[in-house]
Write an enzyme that holds these catalytic residues in place. Structure first.
Site, PDB file in Angstrom:
ATOM      1  N   HIS A 102      -2.596 -11.229 -51.797  1.00 63.03           N
ATOM      2  CA  HIS A 102      -2.233 -10.277 -50.740  1.00 63.03           C
ATOM      3  C   HIS A 102      -2.778  -8.903 -51.075  1.00 63.03           C
ATOM      4  O   HIS A 102      -2.906  -8.537 -52.241  1.00 63.03           O
ATOM      5  CB  HIS A 102      -0.718 -10.228 -50.514  1.00 63.03           C
ATOM      6  N   HIS A 104      -2.064  -4.930 -50.442  1.00 64.04           N
ATOM      7  CA  HIS A 104      -1.166  -3.882 -49.952  1.00 64.04           C
ATOM      8  C   HIS A 104      -2.017  -2.816 -49.264  1.00 64.04           C
ATOM      9  O   HIS A 104      -2.991  -2.317 -49.848  1.00 64.04           O
ATOM     10  CB  HIS A 104      -0.433  -3.197 -51.111  1.00 64.04           C
TER      11      HIS A 104
HETATM   12  P1  DGP Z   1       3.411  -7.838 -55.326  1.00 66.30           P
HETATM   13  O1  DGP Z   1       4.403  -7.183 -56.235  1.00 66.30           O
HETATM   14  O2  DGP Z   1       2.032  -7.182 -55.365  1.00 66.30           O
HETATM   15  O3  DGP Z   1       3.366  -9.330 -55.511  1.00 66.30           O
HETATM   16  O4  DGP Z   1       3.954  -7.537 -53.853  1.00 66.30           O
HETATM   17  C1  DGP Z   1       4.758  -8.406 -53.130  1.00 66.30           C
HETATM   18  C2  DGP Z   1       5.284  -7.648 -51.946  1.00 66.30           C
HETATM   19  O5  DGP Z   1       5.775  -8.583 -51.011  1.00 66.30           O
HETATM   20  C3  DGP Z   1       6.429  -6.677 -52.240  1.00 66.30           C
HETATM   21  O6  DGP Z   1       6.018  -5.358 -51.898  1.00 66.30           O
HETATM   22  C4  DGP Z   1       7.554  -7.126 -51.345  1.00 66.30           C
HETATM   23  C5  DGP Z   1       6.888  -8.047 -50.359  1.00 66.30           C
HETATM   24  N1  DGP Z   1       7.700  -9.183 -49.943  1.00 66.30           N
HETATM   25  C6  DGP Z   1       8.309 -10.067 -50.766  1.00 66.30           C
HETATM   26  N2  DGP Z   1       8.960 -11.008 -50.038  1.00 66.30           N
HETATM   27  C7  DGP Z   1       8.728 -10.702 -48.724  1.00 66.30           C
HETATM   28  C8  DGP Z   1       9.153 -11.311 -47.502  1.00 66.30           C
HETATM   29  O7  DGP Z   1       9.843 -12.332 -47.456  1.00 66.30           O
HETATM   30  N3  DGP Z   1       8.736 -10.708 -46.361  1.00 66.30           N
HETATM   31  C9  DGP Z   1       7.968  -9.581 -46.374  1.00 66.30           C
HETATM   32  N4  DGP Z   1       7.620  -9.062 -45.187  1.00 66.30           N
HETATM   33  N5  DGP Z   1       7.552  -8.986 -47.511  1.00 66.30           N
HETATM   34  C10 DGP Z   1       7.938  -9.542 -48.670  1.00 66.30           C
END
Ligand code: DGP
Length: 140
Positions: A102, A104
């Site tokens: 992913h 950001h």
């Molecule tokens: P990372 O730490 O780079 O793996 O970022 C993961 C991100 O994903 C973190 O900023 C929070 C987001 N995240 C985790 N679970 C969910 C979810 O169920 N829905 C959404 N929209 N975001 C999520």
């Protein structure tokens, strides 16, 4: 593997669990981060499961970064952001908590707006020795 049944972002991509989607096509999806660090913090993912940026095929990478670029432009135009951070964490040691590639896309409004990337200088590195080591592997 296209779909990992244990992966939360695979479930989001396949609408098994809900998310706030702002764009999707057959390959990529963009949705709002559920724990935003700034107003408009968005995640871009490939719909297929790749563990991180490091194992994602180049054509998919291109589509994901193209979308991240467009979202960054919209954050500036539409949300009035003054800047954007593009960040992709690879593996736990780098802060990756969800092992599905992913990106950001973090709109920035001012220096103290909730997101901080600290880069501390590492002292006493022999740059020519390090460069030689890296170049050898890169050119193999
Ligand atoms: P990372 O730490 O780079 O793996 O970022 C993961 C991100 O994903 C973190 O900023 C929070 C987001 N995240 C985790 N679970 C969910 C979810 O169920 N829905 C959404 N929209 N975001 C999520």
């Amino acid at each position: 593997m296209d779909f990992d049944t244990n992966c939360i972002f695979c479930k989001i991509a396949n609408k098994v669990i809900p998310s706030t989607i702002i764009y999707e096509d057959e390959d990529v999806l963009a949705f709002l981060d559920v724990n935003p660090v700034t107003y408009g913090h968005t995640l871009v993912i490939p719909k297929k499961h790749y563990e991180s940026f490091l194992s994602c095929p180049k054509d998919v990478l291109h589509k994901a970064f193209d979308l991240a670029q467009r979202i960054g432009q919209v954050q500036i135009k539409q949300l009035g952001a003054k800047g954007v951070n593009i960040l992709t964490n690879c593996f736990e040691a780098a802060g990756q908590s969800i092992p599905h590639f992913h990106i950001h896309v973090i709109p920035r409004y001012e220096a103290n707006d909730g997101f901080k990337l600290e880069m501390k200088e590492l002292k006493n590195v022999n740059l020519p020795v390090l460069a030689a080591e890296l170049k050898e592997s890169l050119n193999k």
